[in-house]
Design a protein around this motif. Structure first.
Motif, PDB file in Angstrom:
ATOM      1  N   UNK A 201      35.711  53.087  32.834  1.00 37.19           N
ATOM      2  CA  UNK A 201      33.868  52.493  32.118  1.00 37.19           C
ATOM      3  C   UNK A 201      34.643  52.408  30.624  1.00 37.19           C
ATOM      4  N   UNK A 202      34.280  51.262  30.266  1.00 39.20           N
ATOM      5  CA  UNK A 202      34.122  50.945  28.606  1.00 39.20           C
ATOM      6  C   UNK A 202      35.675  50.706  28.356  1.00 39.20           C
ATOM      7  N   UNK A 203      36.371  49.875  29.462  1.00 39.84           N
ATOM      8  CA  UNK A 203      37.700  49.286  29.552  1.00 39.84           C
ATOM      9  C   UNK A 203      37.588  48.208  29.280  1.00 39.84           C
ATOM     10  N   UNK A 204      39.088  47.473  28.744  1.00 39.40           N
ATOM     11  CA  UNK A 204      39.437  46.041  28.965  1.00 39.40           C
ATOM     12  C   UNK A 204      38.478  44.522  28.567  1.00 39.40           C
ATOM     13  N   UNK A 205      38.081  45.282  27.357  1.00 41.09           N
ATOM     14  CA  UNK A 205      36.784  44.368  26.858  1.00 41.09           C
ATOM     15  C   UNK A 205      37.581  42.882  26.494  1.00 41.09           C
ATOM     16  N   UNK A 206      38.496  42.567  26.079  1.00 44.91           N
ATOM     17  CA  UNK A 206      39.179  40.799  25.991  1.00 44.91           C
ATOM     18  C   UNK A 206      38.887  40.258  27.414  1.00 44.91           C
ATOM     19  N   UNK A 207      38.158  38.595  26.361  1.00 44.36           N
ATOM     20  CA  UNK A 207      38.344  37.810  26.730  1.00 44.36           C
ATOM     21  C   UNK A 207      39.883  37.047  27.399  1.00 44.36           C
ATOM     22  N   UNK A 208      40.285  36.433  26.741  1.00 44.66           N
ATOM     23  CA  UNK A 208      41.257  35.817  27.359  1.00 44.66           C
ATOM     24  C   UNK A 208      42.457  36.847  26.944  1.00 44.66           C
ATOM     25  N   UNK A 209      42.917  37.237  26.019  1.00 47.66           N
ATOM     26  CA  UNK A 209      43.544  38.094  25.564  1.00 47.66           C
ATOM     27  C   UNK A 209      43.556  39.269  25.959  1.00 47.66           C
ATOM     28  N   UNK A 210      44.610  40.557  26.365  1.00 49.43           N
ATOM     29  CA  UNK A 210      44.291  41.959  26.239  1.00 49.43           C
ATOM     30  C   UNK A 210      45.164  42.360  25.667  1.00 49.43           C
ATOM     31  N   UNK A 211      45.176  42.106  24.933  1.00 49.03           N
ATOM     32  CA  UNK A 211      46.257  42.799  23.461  1.00 49.03           C
ATOM     33  C   UNK A 211      45.679  43.159  22.174  1.00 49.03           C
ATOM     34  N   UNK A 212      44.143  42.697  22.364  1.00 52.99           N
ATOM     35  CA  UNK A 212      42.821  43.401  21.488  1.00 52.99           C
ATOM     36  C   UNK A 212      42.658  44.684  22.208  1.00 52.99           C
ATOM     37  N   UNK A 213      42.160  44.794  23.303  1.00 48.20           N
ATOM     38  CA  UNK A 213      42.595  46.720  24.311  1.00 48.20           C
ATOM     39  C   UNK A 213      43.597  47.505  23.541  1.00 48.20           C
ATOM     40  N   UNK A 214      44.987  46.944  24.259  1.00 49.33           N
ATOM     41  CA  UNK A 214      46.056  47.734  23.866  1.00 49.33           C
ATOM     42  C   UNK A 214      45.823  47.875  22.132  1.00 49.33           C
ATOM     43  N   UNK A 215      45.272  47.393  21.382  1.00 42.35           N
ATOM     44  CA  UNK A 215      45.653  47.655  20.151  1.00 42.35           C
ATOM     45  C   UNK A 215      44.843  48.423  19.081  1.00 42.35           C
ATOM     46  N   UNK A 216      43.432  48.162  20.207  1.00 41.93           N
ATOM     47  CA  UNK A 216      42.246  49.274  20.065  1.00 41.93           C
ATOM     48  C   UNK A 216      41.907  49.969  20.564  1.00 41.93           C
ATOM     49  N   UNK A 217      42.489  50.925  21.521  1.00 42.75           N
ATOM     50  CA  UNK A 217      42.190  51.749  22.330  1.00 42.75           C
ATOM     51  C   UNK A 217      41.944  51.602  23.443  1.00 42.75           C
ATOM     52  N   UNK A 218      41.061  50.332  23.407  1.00 40.58           N
ATOM     53  CA  UNK A 218      40.597  50.496  24.874  1.00 40.58           C
ATOM     54  C   UNK A 218      40.910  50.077  26.027  1.00 40.58           C
ATOM     55  N   UNK A 219      42.143  50.679  26.840  1.00 41.51           N
ATOM     56  CA  UNK A 219      42.929  49.814  27.886  1.00 41.51           C
ATOM     57  C   UNK A 219      43.241  50.578  28.153  1.00 41.51           C
ATOM     58  N   UNK A 220      42.730  49.920  29.961  1.00 40.93           N
ATOM     59  CA  UNK A 220      43.324  51.424  31.008  1.00 40.93           C
ATOM     60  C   UNK A 220      44.006  50.270  32.202  1.00 40.93           C
ATOM     61  N   UNK A 221      45.230  50.492  32.786  1.00 35.07           N
ATOM     62  CA  UNK A 221      45.549  50.214  33.708  1.00 35.07           C
ATOM     63  C   UNK A 221      45.146  49.899  34.831  1.00 35.07           C
ATOM     64  N   UNK A 222      44.987  49.148  36.202  1.00 35.78           N
ATOM     65  CA  UNK A 222      44.918  49.602  37.139  1.00 35.78           C
ATOM     66  C   UNK A 222      45.150  50.482  38.477  1.00 35.78           C
ATOM     67  N   UNK A 223      44.631  52.034  38.614  1.00 34.71           N
ATOM     68  CA  UNK A 223      45.801  52.638  39.191  1.00 34.71           C
ATOM     69  C   UNK A 223      44.833  53.322  40.434  1.00 34.71           C
ATOM     70  N   UNK A 224      43.440  53.029  40.195  1.00 37.91           N
ATOM     71  CA  UNK A 224      43.218  53.634  41.677  1.00 37.91           C
ATOM     72  C   UNK A 224      42.377  52.648  41.638  1.00 37.91           C
ATOM     73  N   UNK A 225      41.869  51.945  43.127  1.00 37.18           N
ATOM     74  CA  UNK A 225      40.668  50.889  43.854  1.00 37.18           C
ATOM     75  C   UNK A 225      39.638  50.987  43.347  1.00 37.18           C
ATOM     76  N   UNK A 226      39.184  49.773  42.208  1.00 38.66           N
ATOM     77  CA  UNK A 226      37.816  49.885  42.068  1.00 38.66           C
ATOM     78  C   UNK A 226      36.849  50.237  42.883  1.00 38.66           C
ATOM     79  N   UNK A 227      35.020  50.749  41.727  1.00 35.89           N
ATOM     80  CA  UNK A 227      34.195  50.983  42.648  1.00 35.89           C
ATOM     81  C   UNK A 227      33.095  50.258  42.145  1.00 35.89           C
ATOM     82  N   UNK A 228      33.241  48.779  42.069  1.00 35.68           N
ATOM     83  CA  UNK A 228      32.214  48.710  41.757  1.00 35.68           C
ATOM     84  C   UNK A 228      31.308  47.953  41.816  1.00 35.68           C
TER      85      UNK A 228
END
Length: 299
Positions: A201-228
């Motif tokens: 929840x509330x992760x990966x807000x980037x539009x084109x670049x994901x580096x903003x999430x990595x810089x500002x602490x909102x990044x999460x990698x895909x590990x388990x299959x998402x439930x949409x």
């Protein structure tokens, strides 16, 4: 200023073609773990997208007026050149990140953005499920206009960002090579963003670049299959309800709130916020406080 193309208009044939190809791919090679396309859901997404085009024309009138006023007042006017346009795209993507994050953190803004998350399926048609109340987005880009970006250049950059994100709404593309996954918003990263599990929840807000999430602490990698979908799904394909259900929920919560603090909280705090209930009063015995027994001292 040079004439900039309407990126969204030119991309519509590609949207249609790729959506059809993705539909066909699910018919030829079904995925037992992915829902693929549900006719009613896809129809709702397309209807929401068409409706957003109409409503955006209405919202554009006051927004362009504000942007034009700010642009006239600022002493900075950036030319649109081969080297300034990438910088404008970078700036737009940066402020898109904060707009997107804000629309997840403030419930009144979430009432607009929740439309895009309301499908329990994740496919290219989901990208078309756009809100009808995007009047909440414009304040986040005022700094760009104040820095001298022409409103038409901002519109072009926003269109490029929107078109790019169409392609990340799919389960048919696995993770890309690591350099792309590290820098760009990819289907894998965006699947996380649309998931309803707690860790996603509330992760990966980037539009084109994901580096903003990595810089500002909102990044999460895909590990388990998402439930949409949403943590509490709405269970309707009615476009009007899809567009307005969270506004109606806010109105109900505000009407039921007992204090102004709670009312403001339901509007301006996070989507899941609830007021802390007042502590229950300590029961007093029917006869009142017990008098100390003979020989005892009162405390």
């Amino acid at each position: 200023m040079p004439q900039l193309p309407d990126v969204v208009l030119w991309s519509i044939p590609a949207f249609v073609l790729l959506t059809v190809l993705e539909m066909v791919s699910y018919r030829i090679h079904p995925d037992e773990d992915a829902a693929g396309y549900v006719a009613k859901d896809a129809a709702t997404s397309i209807t929401m997208g068409l409706g957003s085009l109409v409503f955006d024309l209405l919202w554009k009138i006051p927004i362009v007026a504000v942007y034009a006023a700010v642009y006239e007042l600022t002493p900075l006017h950036l030319p649109v050149l081969w080297w300034t346009l990438p910088l404008m795209l970078l700036g737009q993507d940066f402020f898109y990140y904060w707009s997107h994050r804000g629309h997840h953190m403030i419930r009144l803004l979430w009432a607009c953005h929740v439309v895009h998350h309301s499908s329990r399926n994740f496919n290219l048609s989901t990208a078309l499920r756009q809100p009808w109340t995007t009047l909440t987005v414009w304040p986040f880009y005022v700094p760009l206009i104040a820095c001298g970006v022409h409103p038409a250049a901002l519109a072009f950059c926003s269109s490029v960002n929107l078109v790019y994100q169409f392609f990340v709404h799919t389960e048919r593309v696995d993770k890309l090579p690591r350099p792309f996954e590290y820098v760009l918003n990819t289907p894998s990263h965006h699947r996380v963003h649309h998931a309803s599990q707690g860790g996603y929840l509330d992760r990966n807000f980037g539009g084109i670049l994901i580096v903003w999430d990595r810089l500002f602490g909102s990044f999460a990698p895909e590990t388990e299959r998402p439930v949409f979908g949403l943590t509490k799904n709405i269970g309707t394909y009615n476009p009007l309800r899809v567009a307005t259900h969270e506004y109606a929920a806010i109105a109900r919560d505000v009407a039921a709130a007992g204090t102004w603090r709670a009312r403001f909280g339901h509007v301006l705090r996070g989507p899941g916020w609830q007021p802390v209930p007042a502590p229950a009063p300590v029961p007093v015995p029917a006869g009142g406080p017990t008098a100390p027994a003979a020989g005892e001292q009162a405390a």
